[in-house]
Scaffold this motif. Structure first.
Motif, PDB file in Angstrom:
ATOM      1  N   LEU A  72      11.026  16.208   1.085  1.00  0.00           N
ATOM      2  CA  LEU A  72      11.102  17.529   0.472  1.00  0.00           C
ATOM      3  C   LEU A  72       9.812  18.293   0.725  1.00  0.00           C
ATOM      4  CD1 LEU A  72      12.393  19.713  -1.271  1.00  0.00           C
ATOM      5  CD2 LEU A  72      11.560  18.473  -3.289  1.00  0.00           C
ATOM      6  N   SER A  73       8.694  17.638   0.560  1.00  0.00           N
ATOM      7  CA  SER A  73       7.400  18.277   0.810  1.00  0.00           C
ATOM      8  C   SER A  73       7.316  18.768   2.256  1.00  0.00           C
ATOM      9  CB  SER A  73       6.264  17.293   0.522  1.00  0.00           C
ATOM     10  OG  SER A  73       5.017  17.885   0.782  1.00  0.00           O
ATOM     11  N   ASP A  74       7.743  17.929   3.194  1.00  0.00           N
ATOM     12  CA  ASP A  74       7.731  18.311   4.610  1.00  0.00           C
ATOM     13  C   ASP A  74       8.618  19.524   4.862  1.00  0.00           C
ATOM     14  OD1 ASP A  74       6.043  16.167   5.072  1.00  0.00           O
ATOM     15  OD2 ASP A  74       7.633  14.872   5.872  1.00  0.00           O
ATOM     16  N   LYS A  75       9.815  19.529   4.266  1.00  0.00           N
ATOM     17  CA  LYS A  75      10.737  20.651   4.459  1.00  0.00           C
ATOM     18  C   LYS A  75      10.183  21.937   3.848  1.00  0.00           C
ATOM     19  CE  LYS A  75      15.177  18.281   4.861  1.00  0.00           C
ATOM     20  NZ  LYS A  75      15.661  18.873   6.103  1.00  0.00           N
ATOM     21  N   LEU A  76       9.587  21.822   2.667  1.00  0.00           N
ATOM     22  CA  LEU A  76       9.008  23.012   2.030  1.00  0.00           C
ATOM     23  C   LEU A  76       7.853  23.570   2.859  1.00  0.00           C
ATOM     24  CD1 LEU A  76       9.000  21.888  -1.714  1.00  0.00           C
ATOM     25  CD2 LEU A  76      10.372  23.730  -0.711  1.00  0.00           C
ATOM     26  N   ARG A  77       7.003  22.683   3.346  1.00  0.00           N
ATOM     27  CA  ARG A  77       5.857  23.125   4.167  1.00  0.00           C
ATOM     28  C   ARG A  77       6.328  23.782   5.471  1.00  0.00           C
ATOM     29  NH1 ARG A  77       1.216  20.919   1.905  1.00  0.00           N
ATOM     30  NH2 ARG A  77       1.625  19.099   0.604  1.00  0.00           N
ATOM     31  N   ALA A  78       7.382  23.254   6.057  1.00  0.00           N
ATOM     32  CA  ALA A  78       7.906  23.826   7.302  1.00  0.00           C
ATOM     33  C   ALA A  78       8.596  25.166   7.050  1.00  0.00           C
ATOM     34  CB  ALA A  78       8.872  22.850   7.964  1.00  0.00           C
ATOM     35  N   MET A  79       9.271  25.284   5.910  1.00  0.00           N
ATOM     36  CA  MET A  79      10.012  26.509   5.610  1.00  0.00           C
ATOM     37  C   MET A  79       9.097  27.655   5.176  1.00  0.00           C
ATOM     38  SD  MET A  79      12.910  27.280   2.743  1.00  0.00           S
ATOM     39  CE  MET A  79      11.735  27.510   1.424  1.00  0.00           C
ATOM     40  N   PRO A 101       3.689  26.267  -2.814  1.00  0.00           N
ATOM     41  CA  PRO A 101       2.365  25.624  -2.808  1.00  0.00           C
ATOM     42  C   PRO A 101       2.126  24.746  -4.041  1.00  0.00           C
ATOM     43  CG  PRO A 101       2.168  27.933  -2.200  1.00  0.00           C
ATOM     44  CD  PRO A 101       3.577  27.721  -2.677  1.00  0.00           C
ATOM     45  N   SER A 102       2.585  25.197  -5.197  1.00  0.00           N
ATOM     46  CA  SER A 102       2.417  24.396  -6.426  1.00  0.00           C
ATOM     47  C   SER A 102       3.180  23.084  -6.320  1.00  0.00           C
ATOM     48  CB  SER A 102       2.920  25.178  -7.632  1.00  0.00           C
ATOM     49  OG  SER A 102       2.188  26.351  -7.822  1.00  0.00           O
ATOM     50  N   ALA A 103       4.394  23.135  -5.804  1.00  0.00           N
ATOM     51  CA  ALA A 103       5.191  21.923  -5.654  1.00  0.00           C
ATOM     52  C   ALA A 103       4.564  20.992  -4.625  1.00  0.00           C
ATOM     53  CB  ALA A 103       6.616  22.267  -5.238  1.00  0.00           C
ATOM     54  N   CYS A 104       4.106  21.527  -3.515  1.00  0.00           N
ATOM     55  CA  CYS A 104       3.505  20.687  -2.481  1.00  0.00           C
ATOM     56  C   CYS A 104       2.216  20.034  -2.985  1.00  0.00           C
ATOM     57  CB  CYS A 104       3.240  21.496  -1.213  1.00  0.00           C
ATOM     58  SG  CYS A 104       4.770  21.933  -0.339  1.00  0.00           S
ATOM     59  N   ASP A 105       1.462  20.718  -3.828  1.00  0.00           N
ATOM     60  CA  ASP A 105       0.266  20.138  -4.426  1.00  0.00           C
ATOM     61  C   ASP A 105       0.622  18.907  -5.254  1.00  0.00           C
ATOM     62  OD1 ASP A 105      -1.397  22.000  -3.282  1.00  0.00           O
ATOM     63  OD2 ASP A 105      -1.616  23.201  -5.112  1.00  0.00           O
ATOM     64  N   LEU A 106       1.773  18.949  -5.920  1.00  0.00           N
ATOM     65  CA  LEU A 106       2.202  17.809  -6.741  1.00  0.00           C
ATOM     66  C   LEU A 106       2.498  16.573  -5.893  1.00  0.00           C
ATOM     67  CD1 LEU A 106       4.643  19.588  -9.211  1.00  0.00           C
ATOM     68  CD2 LEU A 106       2.478  18.505  -9.813  1.00  0.00           C
ATOM     69  N   PHE A 107       2.956  16.784  -4.663  1.00  0.00           N
ATOM     70  CA  PHE A 107       3.355  15.665  -3.822  1.00  0.00           C
ATOM     71  C   PHE A 107       2.168  14.950  -3.189  1.00  0.00           C
ATOM     72  CE2 PHE A 107       7.170  18.537  -3.184  1.00  0.00           C
ATOM     73  CZ  PHE A 107       7.874  17.953  -4.213  1.00  0.00           C
ATOM     74  N   GLU A 108       1.017  15.583  -3.197  1.00  0.00           N
ATOM     75  CA  GLU A 108      -0.169  14.945  -2.630  1.00  0.00           C
ATOM     76  C   GLU A 108      -0.775  14.023  -3.661  1.00  0.00           C
ATOM     77  OE1 GLU A 108      -2.771  18.056  -1.424  1.00  0.00           O
ATOM     78  OE2 GLU A 108      -1.411  18.749   0.144  1.00  0.00           O
ATOM     79  N   ILE A 109      -0.949  12.780  -3.272  1.00  0.00           N
ATOM     80  CA  ILE A 109      -1.518  11.800  -4.215  1.00  0.00           C
ATOM     81  C   ILE A 109      -2.970  11.570  -3.862  1.00  0.00           C
ATOM     82  CG2 ILE A 109      -1.205   9.570  -5.297  1.00  0.00           C
ATOM     83  CD1 ILE A 109       1.575   9.482  -4.121  1.00  0.00           C
TER      84      ILE A 109
END
Length: 109
Positions: A72-79, A101-109
């Motif tokens: 999901l993170s990859d798809k959001l970043r690409a879109m 960006p807020s959602a993608c920040d959550l996926f980074e550990i």
């Protein structure tokens, strides 16, 4: 950036789920519908896992539970850079532009 809690993640994910639903219904392109549906499905899997947590756990730092959220993170970043060509309604565009960006920040550990 401060550590986001489970409660923060739920709030962002609910908003993102709603915005992806809007984008799904606003597009006429089958490929875009497929993209939005796919992202909503991956997001729903993570939300389903988060719903299993007790209310007391909502204060703890958020960590992705479902391995599918990496996709999901990859798809959001690409879109995100291409959004102007696939999200037509200005309100939906602004919501997604803020939430991705807020959602993608959550996926980074």
């Amino acid at each position: 950036m401060s550590q986001k809690t489970v409660s923060d993640a739920l709030h962002i994910f609910y908003e993102l789920n709603s915005a992806l639903s809007d984008a799904y219904w606003e597009t006429n392109d089958i490929n875009n519908k497929d993209l939005f549906f796919s992202m909503k499905s991956m997001l729903q899997d993570e939300l389903d896992e988060l719903h299993k947590l007790s209310m007391q756990d909502h204060i703890y730092p958020y960590e992705p539970i479902n391995p599918g959220v990496a996709q999901l993170s990859d798809k959001l970043r690409a879109m995100h850079p291409q959004m102007a060509s696939i999200v037509y309604r200005p309100k939906t565009f602004r919501r997604l532009d803020d939430l991705i960006p807020s959602a993608c920040d959550l996926f980074e550990i």
